[in-house]
Scaffold this motif. Structure first.
Motif: not given
Lengths: 307, 291
Positions: A37, A41, A241, A245, A283, B129-133, B135-137, B140-141, B173
């Motif tokens: 991650l 990420f 959310i 996107g 972004s 760190l586990l939650f963000l992926p 929640a991120a659009p 963006v990733m 996640s």
């Protein structure tokens, strides 16, 4: 690859380290996944923050020049896209909630022995690729289809066109079609958490409300709604959310006047030469914007423990 | 359900006998059953596209695009692989799905065990760190990963492995969340009992813990596979020159949209429904045999 070589090392230390306070087992279990991650990420996200203030081109490479003007380009040139992304995703969230609440309520309290089957019906459509299902709306909303004919014969199409929701005599390639597609795609994400929290509510509370001379509406407002708030918040977040996107619906069901941020980012990254710094800046703007909205919402709703 | 309520509706319902006067007629009925009517309409809305896909799979399109009904034909069902690009892309999607699922399930299950069974510092940081992926659009990733791969290995080397890496990243996640909930709901006394009966830690894990968590791990793997095989946005950023099935569909909107895509869409639905039906029947048979 690094994860594979680094993971076994702490495992060997596990046995001798058992007695002392410091236990390495959890770290051995955590390390490979967290490394993955971090590398794929966290690092990319952080490096895109740096990329957003770089200048250069593909031939000579990009250099960190603190070129804040990229942000000016990323915001000033794409005002309508930010506006569309925000309005469409907010509308989608509201419509999804309005449609999902009665459905989740019905399944939870009136579903009886059909509960499982009805919930399965909510999930079943998603077994087919969401792209094929979104494209199916092209058939449903086609110009010579039933929906357009019905709306036209009721003269509703003129009203929606006057409001700017539809374009001319078409429903396809319009803001209305985009929002319809988004609502369709994200509705299960609103229904599932709502159902989970509604299902936990003891139906006897409704009887208690009725016994105390509450109308059905008051019972709902004073008892059911507050108890289902975790589901409302979870459902709206799970819808909002990804909706911010999303650019699939805008691309497939919209027109050139309904473009959203995602389409521009994809365009800048994959098709424009040297669009990479401005794309990164977009972004970052989008990520920070979403985060601010979501955090404010969670904070206002008073459920920090949701994270 | 519908017929049941239909027949009982006109009579004053015993349970919620309010002071309101119950009128007859379809409009009055609809007003008394707003909830049922709304639910029914929403279900129509949710299931309509699947019906359309099945219907259009029997169409013989007039032009290149299978969007409007022309005439009945079984052509698409007879040779679903008439476009070899499409079936190649399905193969690639399946390969990526399987590899990404295996990797994400292993990594995610390990994290879930550490989170539930062990105490350590930096827990909230790891949770974030586990939650963000999740929640991120996705754009963006995808965009940021694209930048990373561009700069390190170059666009030419992007393909199967870069897509798989990305899919593992956003599946972890979901696996952690699913396995964690199963682990948290488990009775810890069972493991203690095994150890009381002189089982070694390995034996306890293999014979007690793993079988109990297995359904959670299975569900997590299914979820990861479903997410991976259906992903478009992150995939398109990390794909380089390869084409997965979602990318093929997306491209078809510009090129030509054959009825074969609707055949695959119908097969995906019917196949999964068949698997669910069979597993339900097997479960019931097993339950009946136990009695």
């Amino acid at each position: 690859m690094t994860t594979l070589t680094e993971a076994p090392a702490p495992v060997e230390e596990r046995a001798p380290d058992r007695k002392p306070r410091r236990n390495w087992t959890p770290w051995a279990l955590l390390l490979p996944g967290l490394l993955w991650l971090t590398v794929f990420f966290l690092v990319p996200i952080l490096s895109s923050v740096s990329a957003s203030v770089q200048t250069g081109d593909y031939d000579d490479g990009f250099k960190l020049t603190w070129h804040w003007a990229n942000y000016h380009d990323a915001i000033a040139d794409f005002g309508p896209q930010y506006y569309h992304s925000l309005v469409y995703s907010l509308l989608t969230t509201i419509v999804c909630l309005a449609l999902a609440y009665p459905v989740a309520y019905f399944i939870a309290f009136k579903g009886g022995r059909w509960k499982t089957l009805l919930m399965a019906l909510v999930i079943v459509p998603s077994f087919t690729s969401f792209l094929i299902r979104t494209i199916a709306w092209k058939t449903i909303l086609a110009d010579n289809g039933t929906v357009v004919h019905t709306l036209a014969s009721m003269h509703l199409l003129k009203i929606t066109t006057a409001l700017g929701w539809t374009v001319g005599n078409h429903v396809l390639a319009s803001p209305a079609a985009v929002v319809c597609g988004m609502v369709y795609n994200f509705l299960p994400f609103t229904i599932l958490p709502l159902y989970t929290s509604l299902e936990k509510i003891d139906p006897r509370l409704h009887e208690a409300g009725a016994d105390l001379y509450c109308s059905a509406f008051t019972t709902w407002r004073r008892i059911t709604l507050p108890l289902s708030m975790p589901g409302v918040i979870g459902g709206t977040l799970l819808t909002f959310i990804p909706a911010v996107g999303d650019y699939i619906n805008a691309q497939l069901l919209g027109n050139p006047n309904t473009t959203v941020v995602g389409q521009r980012i994809e365009d800048l990254f994959l098709r424009q030469t040297n669009g990479y710094p401005v794309g990164s800046a977009m972004s970052v703007v989008m990520m920070v914007g979403t985060l601010v909205i979501v955090m404010t919402y969670i904070w206002r709703a008073g459920t920090e423990d949701l994270l | 359900m519908a017929t049941q309520t239909l027949s009982t509706a006109p009579a004053p319902a015993g349970g919620d006998a309010h002071l309101k006067v119950r009128r007859r007629g379809p409009i009055a009925w609809a007003r008394q059953h707003v909830l049922l009517v709304v639910t029914f309409l929403v279900f129509v809305f949710m299931l309509l596209p699947n019906g359309v896909i099945l219907w259009m799979s029997f169409n013989s399109p007039e032009g290149k695009f299978n969007y409007t009904w022309h005439k009945f034909s079984l052509d698409a069902w007879k040779n679903p692989c008439s476009s070899s690009t499409m079936c190649h892309s399905i193969g690639l999607s399946l390969e990526i799905g399987v590899v990404a699922t295996i990797l994400a399930t292993i990594l995610g299950t390990m994290i879930a065990f550490a989170m539930v069974r062990h105490r350590f510092r930096a827990r909230s940081g790891i949770n974030a760190l586990l939650f963000l992926p999740m929640a991120a659009p996705e754009v963006v990733m995808g965009a940021t990963l694209a930048a990373l791969f561009f700069n390190t290995i170059g666009p030419g080397a992007m393909g199967f492995w870069t897509i798989t890496i990305a899919h593992v990243m956003f599946c972890i996640s979901y696996v952690v969340v699913t396995v964690k909930s199963r682990l948290a709901g488990m009775d810890p006394t069972l493991e203690r009992a095994a150890q009381d009966l002189y089982a070694t830690p390995t034996q306890t894990f293999m014979k007690v813990t793993l079988p109990l968590v297995a359904p959670g791990i299975g569900a997590a793997a299914l979820l990861a596979f479903a997410i991976s095989i259906d992903d478009y946005i992150i995939t398109v950023f990390t794909a380089g020159n390869s084409e997965t099935f979602p990318m093929y569909i997306f491209g078809s909107v510009q090129r030509a949209y054959p009825a074969q895509i609707d055949v695959i869409g119908s097969l995906m639905l019917l196949g999964t429904m068949a698997v669910i039906a069979v597993s339900q029947v097997l479960n019931q048979m097993r339950a009946a045999r136990k009695k």
